[in-house]
Design a protein around this motif. Structure first.
Motif, PDB file in Angstrom:
ATOM      1  N   GLY A  29       0.815  -1.217   0.000  1.00 47.71           N
ATOM      2  CA  GLY A  29       0.000   0.000   0.000  1.00 47.71           C
ATOM      3  C   GLY A  29       0.842   1.258   0.000  1.00 47.71           C
ATOM      4  O   GLY A  29       0.541   2.229  -0.707  1.00 47.71           O
ATOM      5  N   VAL A  30       1.923   1.241   0.777  1.00 46.81           N
ATOM      6  CA  VAL A  30       2.797   2.420   0.866  1.00 46.81           C
ATOM      7  C   VAL A  30       3.469   2.702  -0.480  1.00 46.81           C
ATOM      8  O   VAL A  30       3.504   3.844  -0.956  1.00 46.81           O
ATOM      9  N   VAL A  31       3.997   1.655  -1.120  1.00 45.95           N
ATOM     10  CA  VAL A  31       4.644   1.849  -2.415  1.00 45.95           C
ATOM     11  C   VAL A  31       3.608   2.197  -3.478  1.00 45.95           C
ATOM     12  O   VAL A  31       3.878   2.958  -4.408  1.00 45.95           O
ATOM     13  N   GLY A  32       2.391   1.649  -3.346  1.00 49.44           N
ATOM     14  CA  GLY A  32       1.310   2.025  -4.251  1.00 49.44           C
ATOM     15  C   GLY A  32       0.999   3.506  -4.170  1.00 49.44           C
ATOM     16  O   GLY A  32       0.739   4.159  -5.194  1.00 49.44           O
ATOM     17  N   VAL A  33       1.028   4.051  -2.961  1.00 50.23           N
ATOM     18  CA  VAL A  33       0.828   5.491  -2.790  1.00 50.23           C
ATOM     19  C   VAL A  33       1.888   6.268  -3.556  1.00 50.23           C
ATOM     20  O   VAL A  33       1.601   7.252  -4.252  1.00 50.23           O
TER      21      VAL A  33
END
Length: 232
Positions: A29-33
């Motif tokens: 999720g963090v890298v997707g952001v």
């Protein structure tokens, strides 16, 4: 009665899998952001990274394709770059073929779409075949949901998070992937030798080839591992 017993036996197995997968989901999720933010901050409309994440669903390939687009390259060049980087998943698919095979066509199609570095590593870390199958679907579906949710959030945030390196977001995935493969490296000398050979090949060719190609050439280590398994 039989279905009730199955439900009771699956519940204790699912809880640890969800718990162990949570870190991978969070990193995804963090890298997707960061991906969504970079794409929109670079000038792409919000729907581009969102739709790409749903259909393509390949983190490194998506970053590379968007990088080509933002650098002025055309859609064909961007697609070719993404395909080149994503060819490594063919080997990953072979590694989990027994997990996603033997079911309906729709299940096999969905399973193939969920094949990623992290999901395959998490799946192969399980020793029991039943647990391995459950691990693939739990981790794969959760990772898909976390990645796309993060991309949507980052795209909506726009340029506010454009400098991902300042937050250390670009290091999240590699760190989690290393944590996942360490147990296999400790337990299997053949895997360690293949990993060392692959890393050496990647480091040797990095100055001379485009980004992404060293990862593909590093798969040469799998040939050594496969030969040793065949002769064992």
């Amino acid at each position: 009665m039989r279905s009730l017993l199955r439900t009771r036996t699956r519940t204790p197995m699912m809880a640890p899998l969800v718990r162990d997968s949570a870190l991978v989901w969070l990193a995804s999720g963090v890298v997707g952001v960061s991906f969504g933010a970079i794409a929109v901050a670079g000038g792409l409309p919000v729907w581009v990274p969102v739709l790409m994440s749903l259909i393509v669903y390949a983190g490194s390939a998506q970053f590379s394709a968007v990088g080509v687009l933002l650098a002025g390259g055309g859609p064909v060049a961007a697609a070719a770059t993404g395909l080149l980087l994503n060819t490594r998943t063919a080997a990953f698919s072979l590694a989990v073929a027994d997990v996603i095979g033997g079911r309906g066509r729709l299940a096999r199609f969905l399973g193939a779409h969920l094949v990623t570095d992290e999901t395959v590593a998490f799946t192969l870390a399980q020793t029991d075949p039943v647990r391995r199958r459950a691990a693939f679907w739990v981790n794969g579906l959760g990772l898909f949901a976390a990645w796309n949710t993060g991309v949507l959030a980052g795209a909506l945030a726009g340029s506010a998070l454009g400098d991902t390196a300042a937050y250390g977001l670009d290091a999240a995935f590699p760190a989690v992937l290393v944590a996942l493969v360490l147990p296999a490296l400790r337990e299997d000398a053949g895997i360690r030798q293949a990993a060392v050979l692959g890393a050496a090949v990647a480091l040797a060719v990095t100055p001379a080839v485009p980004a992404g190609v060293p990862v593909l050439l590093a798969l040469a280590g799998l040939l050594v591992y496969g030969r040793k398994r065949a002769t064992a």
